[in-house]
Enzyme design. Structure first.
Site, PDB file in Angstrom:
ATOM      1  CE  LYS A 117      -3.450  -0.454  -0.579  1.00 30.62           C
ATOM      2  NZ  LYS A 117      -3.999  -0.753  -1.938  1.00 30.62           N
ATOM      3  N   GLY A 118       2.022   1.153  -0.594  1.00 31.39           N
ATOM      4  CA  GLY A 118       2.891   2.321  -0.704  1.00 31.39           C
ATOM      5  C   GLY A 118       2.846   2.953  -2.079  1.00 31.39           C
ATOM      6  N   GLY A 149      -6.664   4.206  -4.988  1.00 30.36           N
ATOM      7  CA  GLY A 149      -7.132   5.535  -4.646  1.00 30.36           C
ATOM      8  C   GLY A 149      -8.454   5.570  -3.899  1.00 30.36           C
TER       9      GLY A 149
END
EC number: 2.8.2.-
Length: 315
Positions: free
Chosen positions: A72-73, A279
């Site tokens: 999740k980077g 997003g």
């Protein structure tokens, strides 16, 4: 009889041959780990496996670069943006070779078979975000290729925790399975639950220390995930230089999509955006709880900055 006794004495006093390793690594390890390392070293020799060659001259080969994380980077965005370069051949899916035992046991030939076909002038890249936080992975990558160029993309640890939860939450919703609120994970007995896996994954300095046991810092390029979201081109330029690629990606390759709220890609007139799963809005969190989370990361972040000789604009 004297000859026999002399031979026995020589056998006892003969020094043991120890495999060479990074000097800063502890010699304490289990025999199974030793066997795995030696097997990997043996199968790393080119004569021990085959590169599947296509009639057009391309072939499947071991990656020269790995995007090791963080989860999740922004690893998918980084891979997609990097794929704009003609000298990059990227594996489409996460391979999980070094962190999943059932995959690792298959050996390097299996790993090669997961790679895309590439030409001699191209760099093959694979990305598996779980590599960064897996204790076994750095040594395994080192034993395969000590010269590996590694890409690590990081973002504000608190934001990464929320994004981590959001992904798992939506995965459960898609399967029509209930999932607890984020407060139930973040709070335990009235205090911040520091045993929550998503929090542990954001303790970057702990995981970075493990990688630096095997690879020098100049072999690990850290991409600022927060800046990549806001203004991707300068970050991709830095990646090009790190990988010694000719500057081929331009600012015109990126455009802001107001509907999605993030940058999309433009390549040879064709436009594409990341999957709709990217997003997603984070859950609403009590500001006091969020502040407590940010305070918890203050010292770990400071240690990480000192470790890499660089600061990031994190809370």
């Amino acid at each position: 009889m004297a000859a026999f006794l002399l031979g026995a004495v020589l056998l006892i006093v003969q020094p043991q041959i120890v495999p060479s390793r990074p000097a800063i690594i502890s010699n304490a390890e289990t025999s199974s780990q030793s066997v795995q390392r030696e097997l990997l070293k043996k199968t790393s020799q080119k004569n021990d496996f085959k590169e599947n060659i296509h009639s057009n001259g391309s072939c499947q080969q071991l990656p020269q670069t790995i995007i090791i994380g963080v989860r999740k980077g922004g690893t998918r965005a980084l891979l997609e943006m990097l794929s704009l370069h003609p000298d990059i051949a990227a594996a489409e899916s996460e391979v999980h070779f070094f962190d999943w035992e059932d995959h690792y046991r298959n050996g390097l030939q299996w790993y090669i078979n997961q790679m895309p076909f590439s030409y001699p002038h191209q760099i093959t890249v694979e990305k598996t975000p779980a590599y960064f936080t897996s204790p076994k992975v750095p040594e395994r990558v080192y034993n395969m290729n000590q010269s590996m160029r590694l890409l690590l993309i990081l973002r504000d640890p608190s934001e990464r925790v929320l994004s981590d939860y959001t992904q798992v939450f939506y995965n459960h919703m898609q399967k029509h399975k209930p999932y607890p609120s984020i407060e139930q994970f973040l709070i335990k007995n009235g205090e911040l639950n520091v045993d929550y896996k998503a929090i542990n994954r954001s303790l970057y300095y702990i995981h970075m220390q493990n990688w630096l046991k095997y690879f020098p810092l100049d072999h690990i390029h850290i991409v600022d995930g927060d800046k990549l979201i806001k203004d991707p081109f300068p970050e991709i330029e830095k990646v090009e230089r790190f990988l010694k690629l000719s500057p081929q990606i331009n600012a015109s390759n990126f455009y802001f999509n107001k509907t999605k709220g993030f940058y999309c890609l433009r390549d040879s007139g064709r436009e594409r955006c990341l999957h709709e799963s990217k997003g997603r809005a984070h859950p609403q969190v009590d500001p006091r709880l969020l502040e407590k989370l940010q305070e918890y990361f203050h010292e770990p972040n400071k240690k990480f900055f000192e470790l890499v000789g660089r600061t990031f604009d994190w809370h």
